[in-house]
Design an enzyme around this catalytic site. Sequence first.
Site: not given
Length: 332
Positions: A13-14, A33, A55-56, A78-79, A317
């Site tokens: 929740g950032g 998420d 999953n989106i 980001c991986q 996050s």
Amino acid sequence: MMHRILELYSGIGGMHCAWNDSKLPGEIITAVDINTVANEVYTYNFPKTNLITRNIQALTLSELKGYNVNTILMSPPCQPFTRNGKFLDHNDPRTNSFLYLIGILSELDTVEYILMENVKGFENSTVRNFFIEKLEEIKFDYQEFLLCPSSVGIPNKRLRYYCIARRTDALWNFKRKGELITQLPQEFGKPYALDDILETVVPETFLVKDKFLRKGNVFDVCHKESSRTCCFTKAYTHYVDGTGSVFTEAGPEAIENCFKMANMHEYGSEEYVKCLQTLKLRYFTPKEVLALMAFPKNYAFPDNITMKQCYRLLGNSVNVKVISELLKILFD
């Protein structure tokens, strides 16, 4: 205007915290998420928000349109753009969900504002090019940034890529630059000293173990007067090099002298370790890392979340303050 926000890849929740911090009028209509542990923490802090564990790519176009949102906040995986992820870029299956979103973005005709965060390196990726090409195709103005929390007064290095985008038919006073912006227009002053965020009582379980002290020369050691820390990653406390800073109550002169004495012995030897033990090096607690990532003081982890899970979630996050300031620019 009350904005309706969709928070994708919501994590702990950032983005939600950043929206609240910005004081902009609006509501997180839905957060999504796939990480069940992150979602448990999210719900603990935002129990009234509709949170979907999915999953989106499983979100259909009709479902997304049904939310009737005008804003999307997101931090895709980001991986694929990191060294540990082997820089696989669009060939990494973890980009599939974001590529799916890019593909249907033109159909989400109620969306007027987008904020996206990712790691440094994303700016040179093929996926970034796909994203920017789509924004231009659907007539969004946009600006890309490479920003560190230290530039907004936070004593932490966490250089990240950000993109804010806005439909061109909405007036925007922000003067766009063609290149990446690395400094926000407003002045924030120097980062504060760590003494402002330190917990007064920290259990000995946070002390750095001897097996890690053997690699003491790679530690980034901070003290009360320090106004910087290194980026905290999800491997913090499990690996030494490049995962985050450690803290000592000793002053800078005592730290320097201790390492001088330690380095008189064989690196990693028992004598070397005994010297460093006098500093009582410890890890920053999850609460302290939350503060360095600008989460609000009332933010907390549920009791059943393990220490390892806390650090992993924090490493994945976002910095709340940086995003809050970007939201103010986006909504002008």
